[in-house]
Design a protein around this motif. Structure first.
Motif, mmCIF file in Angstrom:
data_model
loop_
_atom_site.group_PDB
_atom_site.id
_atom_site.type_symbol
_atom_site.label_atom_id
_atom_site.label_comp_id
_atom_site.label_asym_id
_atom_site.label_seq_id
_atom_site.Cartn_x
_atom_site.Cartn_y
_atom_site.Cartn_z
ATOM 1 N N ASN A 3 0.820 -1.204 0.000
ATOM 2 C CA ASN A 3 0.000 0.000 0.000
ATOM 3 C C ASN A 3 0.856 1.257 0.000
ATOM 4 N N TRP A 4 1.663 1.427 -1.027
ATOM 5 C CA TRP A 4 2.442 2.644 -1.196
ATOM 6 C C TRP A 4 1.590 3.693 -1.901
ATOM 7 N N THR A 5 2.019 4.934 -1.827
ATOM 8 C CA THR A 5 1.333 6.006 -2.548
ATOM 9 C C THR A 5 2.360 6.872 -3.253
ATOM 10 N N PHE A 6 1.946 7.506 -4.332
ATOM 11 C CA PHE A 6 2.835 8.425 -5.039
ATOM 12 C C PHE A 6 3.142 9.649 -4.177
ATOM 13 N N GLN A 7 2.193 10.069 -3.336
ATOM 14 C CA GLN A 7 2.409 11.242 -2.497
ATOM 15 C C GLN A 7 3.511 10.993 -1.464
ATOM 16 N N GLU A 8 3.653 9.746 -1.027
ATOM 17 C CA GLU A 8 4.668 9.415 -0.026
ATOM 18 C C GLU A 8 5.831 8.662 -0.663
#
Length: 232
Positions: A3-8
């Motif tokens: 559950n990675w995000t581009f924002q982080e």
């Protein structure tokens, strides 16, 4: 899939160490620094039409491609596995970005995996950038056949979208095939390296309706520009 995000994106290296290596994508392509590679970087695409299976997670549209389509580089076949869509463009050319970038991600064909080494090119990412323009043409046709079926919420499966028997990656290839190439990586976790990244020089056109629809549902899903670190 984690559950990675581009924002982080600054946290990716915690779970995916390759994201911290020095050959990461995307980059700014500085046309003052390019070197001609002539025949050393020639490649050919051998694409067939495909069915369309869409996965939407981590704010990223990923289209699973049917088996049997290849990119040939230095006599080696790399199979087209998936297509991803990014807003705005991942790469920039002389610090200029455009509206959308579509990446065709190829992996080393299973026939060649037994001879791989640490320096073997394990994949090729073929990218084309697009800006807002007219509502016709092959890239527009590529988008039109699935864009309204992209899930609004993230899903954990590949959703089949019915497309024509002529739909496929060939619709994204420009007539002007000049390009830039560099050693890079997947532009999202696990940030796998040993990829050749090819960016077409030609900037394509996709209609305002499709771009606005993507912006409404996705907003942005790109990684910041990475250091070149002496790469050519």
């Amino acid at each position: 899939m984690s559950n990675w995000t581009f924002q982080e994106n600054f946290l990716w290296g915690n779970n995916h160490p390759q994201c911290l290596t020095k050959t990461q994508s995307p980059i700014n392509i500085n046309t003052d620094l390019i070197q001609q590679c002539h025949t050393l970087c020639n490649f050919e695409t051998h694409y067939k039409p495909s069915k369309c299976y869409i996965n939407f997670k981590n704010n990223l549209i990923r289209i699973k491609y049917s088996i049997g389509s290849y990119l040939e580089f230095e006599g080696v076949l790399y199979e087209l596995k998936e297509i991803t869509i990014h807003l705005p463009t991942l790469h920039s050319i002389d610090n200029e970005k455009y509206d959308i970038e579509i990446c065709m991600i190829h992996s080393l064909s299973s026939d060649n995996t037994e001879t791989t080494t640490d320096t073997t090119v394990t994949g090729v990412i073929l990218c084309r950038m697009f800006e807002m323009g007219h509502h016709f043409g092959k890239p527009e046709e590529f988008m039109n056949q699935f864009i309204n079926e992209v899930p609004r919420e993230e899903i954990d499966y590949d959703k089949e979208v019915i497309v024509s028997d002529k739909w496929g990656a060939e619709l994204l290839i420009p007539t002007n095939k000049s390009f830039y190439m560099y050693d890079g990586s997947l532009p999202f976790p696990p940030c796998s390296t040993n990829y050749k990244v090819i960016v077409y020089e030609d900037i394509g056109s996709i209609g305002r309706t499709n771009i606005e629809l993507l912006k409404l549902n996705i907003d942005t899903n790109i990684r910041p520009i990475q250091w070149l670190n002496k790469r050519v």
